[in-house]
Write an enzyme that holds these catalytic residues in place. Sequence first.
Site, PDB file in Angstrom:
ATOM      1  N   HIS A   1     -47.258 -65.182  46.888  1.00  0.00           N
ATOM      2  CA  HIS A   1     -45.898 -65.243  46.348  1.00  0.00           C
ATOM      3  C   HIS A   1     -45.873 -65.621  44.859  1.00  0.00           C
ATOM      4  O   HIS A   1     -45.493 -64.816  44.005  1.00  0.00           O
ATOM      5  CB  HIS A   1     -45.082 -66.298  47.112  1.00  0.00           C
ATOM      6  CG  HIS A   1     -44.966 -66.063  48.592  1.00  0.00           C
ATOM      7  ND1 HIS A   1     -44.326 -64.989  49.153  1.00  0.00           N
ATOM      8  CD2 HIS A   1     -45.398 -66.810  49.640  1.00  0.00           C
ATOM      9  CE1 HIS A   1     -44.364 -65.066  50.471  1.00  0.00           C
ATOM     10  NE2 HIS A   1     -45.001 -66.171  50.798  1.00  0.00           N
ATOM     11  N   ASP A   2     -46.256 -66.857  44.561  1.00  0.00           N
ATOM     12  CA  ASP A   2     -46.115 -67.354  43.185  1.00  0.00           C
ATOM     13  C   ASP A   2     -47.085 -66.687  42.219  1.00  0.00           C
ATOM     14  O   ASP A   2     -46.703 -66.372  41.083  1.00  0.00           O
ATOM     15  CB  ASP A   2     -46.301 -68.880  43.170  1.00  0.00           C
ATOM     16  CG  ASP A   2     -45.259 -69.581  44.028  1.00  0.00           C
ATOM     17  OD1 ASP A   2     -45.509 -70.716  44.453  1.00  0.00           O
ATOM     18  OD2 ASP A   2     -44.193 -68.973  44.278  1.00  0.00           O
TER      19      ASP A   2
ATOM     20  N   THR B   1     -41.336 -71.098  40.278  1.00  0.00           N
ATOM     21  CA  THR B   1     -41.981 -70.653  41.524  1.00  0.00           C
ATOM     22  C   THR B   1     -41.668 -71.617  42.673  1.00  0.00           C
ATOM     23  O   THR B   1     -42.428 -71.682  43.654  1.00  0.00           O
ATOM     24  CB  THR B   1     -43.511 -70.542  41.348  1.00  0.00           C
ATOM     25  OG1 THR B   1     -44.034 -71.856  41.051  1.00  0.00           O
ATOM     26  CG2 THR B   1     -43.884 -69.565  40.242  1.00  0.00           C
TER      27      THR B   1
ATOM     28  N   PHE C   1     -37.770 -69.187  51.265  1.00  0.00           N
ATOM     29  CA  PHE C   1     -37.720 -70.653  51.179  1.00  0.00           C
ATOM     30  C   PHE C   1     -37.182 -71.182  49.849  1.00  0.00           C
ATOM     31  O   PHE C   1     -36.358 -72.106  49.825  1.00  0.00           O
ATOM     32  CB  PHE C   1     -39.106 -71.258  51.439  1.00  0.00           C
ATOM     33  CG  PHE C   1     -39.106 -72.742  51.237  1.00  0.00           C
ATOM     34  CD1 PHE C   1     -39.616 -73.300  50.074  1.00  0.00           C
ATOM     35  CD2 PHE C   1     -38.520 -73.588  52.178  1.00  0.00           C
ATOM     36  CE1 PHE C   1     -39.586 -74.675  49.869  1.00  0.00           C
ATOM     37  CE2 PHE C   1     -38.483 -74.952  51.982  1.00  0.00           C
ATOM     38  CZ  PHE C   1     -39.014 -75.512  50.826  1.00  0.00           C
ATOM     39  N   ASN C   2     -37.641 -70.655  48.712  1.00  0.00           N
ATOM     40  CA  ASN C   2     -37.227 -71.238  47.425  1.00  0.00           C
ATOM     41  C   ASN C   2     -35.712 -71.200  47.263  1.00  0.00           C
ATOM     42  O   ASN C   2     -35.104 -72.115  46.724  1.00  0.00           O
ATOM     43  CB  ASN C   2     -37.883 -70.496  46.257  1.00  0.00           C
ATOM     44  CG  ASN C   2     -39.348 -70.830  46.112  1.00  0.00           C
ATOM     45  OD1 ASN C   2     -39.812 -71.849  46.631  1.00  0.00           O
ATOM     46  ND2 ASN C   2     -40.090 -69.970  45.451  1.00  0.00           N
TER      47      ASN C   2
ATOM     48  N   ASN D   1     -42.205 -77.456  48.480  1.00  0.00           N
ATOM     49  CA  ASN D   1     -43.351 -77.395  49.413  1.00  0.00           C
ATOM     50  C   ASN D   1     -43.733 -78.785  49.899  1.00  0.00           C
ATOM     51  O   ASN D   1     -44.357 -78.945  50.940  1.00  0.00           O
ATOM     52  CB  ASN D   1     -44.568 -76.775  48.713  1.00  0.00           C
ATOM     53  CG  ASN D   1     -44.478 -75.275  48.643  1.00  0.00           C
ATOM     54  OD1 ASN D   1     -43.986 -74.631  49.563  1.00  0.00           O
ATOM     55  ND2 ASN D   1     -44.911 -74.715  47.528  1.00  0.00           N
TER      56      ASN D   1
ATOM     57  N   ASP E   1     -48.559 -71.935  44.290  1.00  0.00           N
ATOM     58  CA  ASP E   1     -48.224 -72.400  42.942  1.00  0.00           C
ATOM     59  C   ASP E   1     -49.513 -72.748  42.179  1.00  0.00           C
ATOM     60  O   ASP E   1     -49.641 -72.459  40.984  1.00  0.00           O
ATOM     61  CB  ASP E   1     -47.360 -73.659  42.985  1.00  0.00           C
ATOM     62  CG  ASP E   1     -46.073 -73.493  43.772  1.00  0.00           C
ATOM     63  OD1 ASP E   1     -46.158 -73.458  45.013  1.00  0.00           O
ATOM     64  OD2 ASP E   1     -45.011 -73.374  43.154  1.00  0.00           O
TER      65      ASP E   1
ATOM     66  N   ASP F   1     -43.567 -76.075  42.566  1.00  0.00           N
ATOM     67  CA  ASP F   1     -43.630 -77.099  43.632  1.00  0.00           C
ATOM     68  C   ASP F   1     -44.996 -77.015  44.321  1.00  0.00           C
ATOM     69  O   ASP F   1     -45.104 -76.723  45.516  1.00  0.00           O
ATOM     70  CB  ASP F   1     -42.494 -76.907  44.652  1.00  0.00           C
ATOM     71  CG  ASP F   1     -42.536 -75.555  45.360  1.00  0.00           C
ATOM     72  OD1 ASP F   1     -42.000 -75.464  46.494  1.00  0.00           O
ATOM     73  OD2 ASP F   1     -43.118 -74.600  44.813  1.00  0.00           O
TER      74      ASP F   1
HETATM   75  O1  RIB Z   1     -41.215 -68.328  50.053  1.00  0.00           O
HETATM   76  C1  RIB Z   1     -42.354 -68.534  49.248  1.00  0.00           C
HETATM   77  C2  RIB Z   1     -42.138 -69.640  48.276  1.00  0.00           C
HETATM   78  O2  RIB Z   1     -41.945 -70.868  48.979  1.00  0.00           O
HETATM   79  C3  RIB Z   1     -43.364 -69.876  47.369  1.00  0.00           C
HETATM   80  O3  RIB Z   1     -42.953 -70.311  46.098  1.00  0.00           O
HETATM   81  C4  RIB Z   1     -44.101 -70.989  48.072  1.00  0.00           C
HETATM   82  O4  RIB Z   1     -44.852 -71.814  47.172  1.00  0.00           O
HETATM   83  C5  RIB Z   1     -42.967 -71.785  48.640  1.00  0.00           C
HETATM   84  O5  RIB Z   1     -42.494 -72.648  47.615  1.00  0.00           O
HETATM   85 CA    CA Z   2     -43.809 -72.400  45.192  1.00  0.00          CA
END
Ligand code: RIB
Ligand code: CA
Length: 312
Positions: free
Chosen positions: A242-243, A127, A169-170, A42, A18, A13
């Site tokens: 993160h990703d 991701t 979040f994901n 996102n 990403d 996203d």
């Molecule tokens: O919590 C982090 C995730 O949420 C990552 O994948 C970032 O791109 C958002 O999508």
């Molecule tokens: Ca992401």
Amino acid sequence: MTTPPVPILLDCDPGHDDAIAIVMAHRSPAIRILGITTTCGNATLARTTQNARRILELIGATDIPVAAGMERPLARDLVLGTADGPSGLDGTPWLPEATMPLDPRHAVDFIADTLRDAPEPVTLVPTGPLSNIAMFLLKYPELKPRIARIVLMGGAMFRRSEYITATEFNIFCDPEAAAIVLDSGLDITMVGLDVTMQVLIEEPEFARLARIDTPLARIVHDWLRHYEKLHRGQMGVGGAMHDPLALAAVIDPGLIGTRDAHVAIDLTASHAFGATVADYWGERGLPANVHVASTVDSAGFFDLMFDLLARD
Ligand code: RIB
Ligand code: CA
């Protein structure tokens, strides 16, 4: 004898982090990107799908097909992430809008066709929210054996969230999808906040990035500066990779240590709704369904990222 590249499908996203994961995957000889699928998260699906193609055009990778997927979670309204701005790649207005074609298939059908055609099982690297992956598993359960493993960015075992307390979040964005994926019986590695919040881009890393004097490194710098500013504003820390870390764990599995645990998604109407609840000590007596990333070699990650960015 060199190890053949790992065939992957990147479900994302984009999103600044990403975007870095896409750049690293494309530049790594250890990875062969069979395709990119996009989901909401996102930003809206329209934006994440634009951004995926903008990024591929930027890096000269328009041979990689992009297919758009779910524009909302399976069972609830879309809650957009806030870390990347409305465009999904705020801070880079000069990056042209995409002109490369979009694959006409829905992401779920694109994943199915790609898995059928691949000569070997494929690693899925989600991701973003897991809406596309869950829908794929619901529609094509017979293709599960064509999946080597799933290495996803999401969740947390102990770390409190960087978005909404107790969640990541994901997973929070589409918890029902996450539950379907975690209960799939597939080989799943969860690269969550416990490790990604230890891999933060700060001034020393920006200084190292500045020494890679290439147009791509300058664009990555812009992405990361915007991302770091938002992260610092929200949580007072640098930008968490993160990703990129989830992708890096496919390139070099030694970058993370994992613990097998049963992980469930809290779908109750509680304040912990959308949390990944890991049975760290096995007290539930349920079989472990996830390799949870619990340790990380942060320095090793940045060495890999800067090495990939510096490559000709
Ligand atoms: O919590 C982090 C995730 O949420 C990552 O994948 C970032 O791109 C958002 O999508
Ligand atoms: Ca992401």
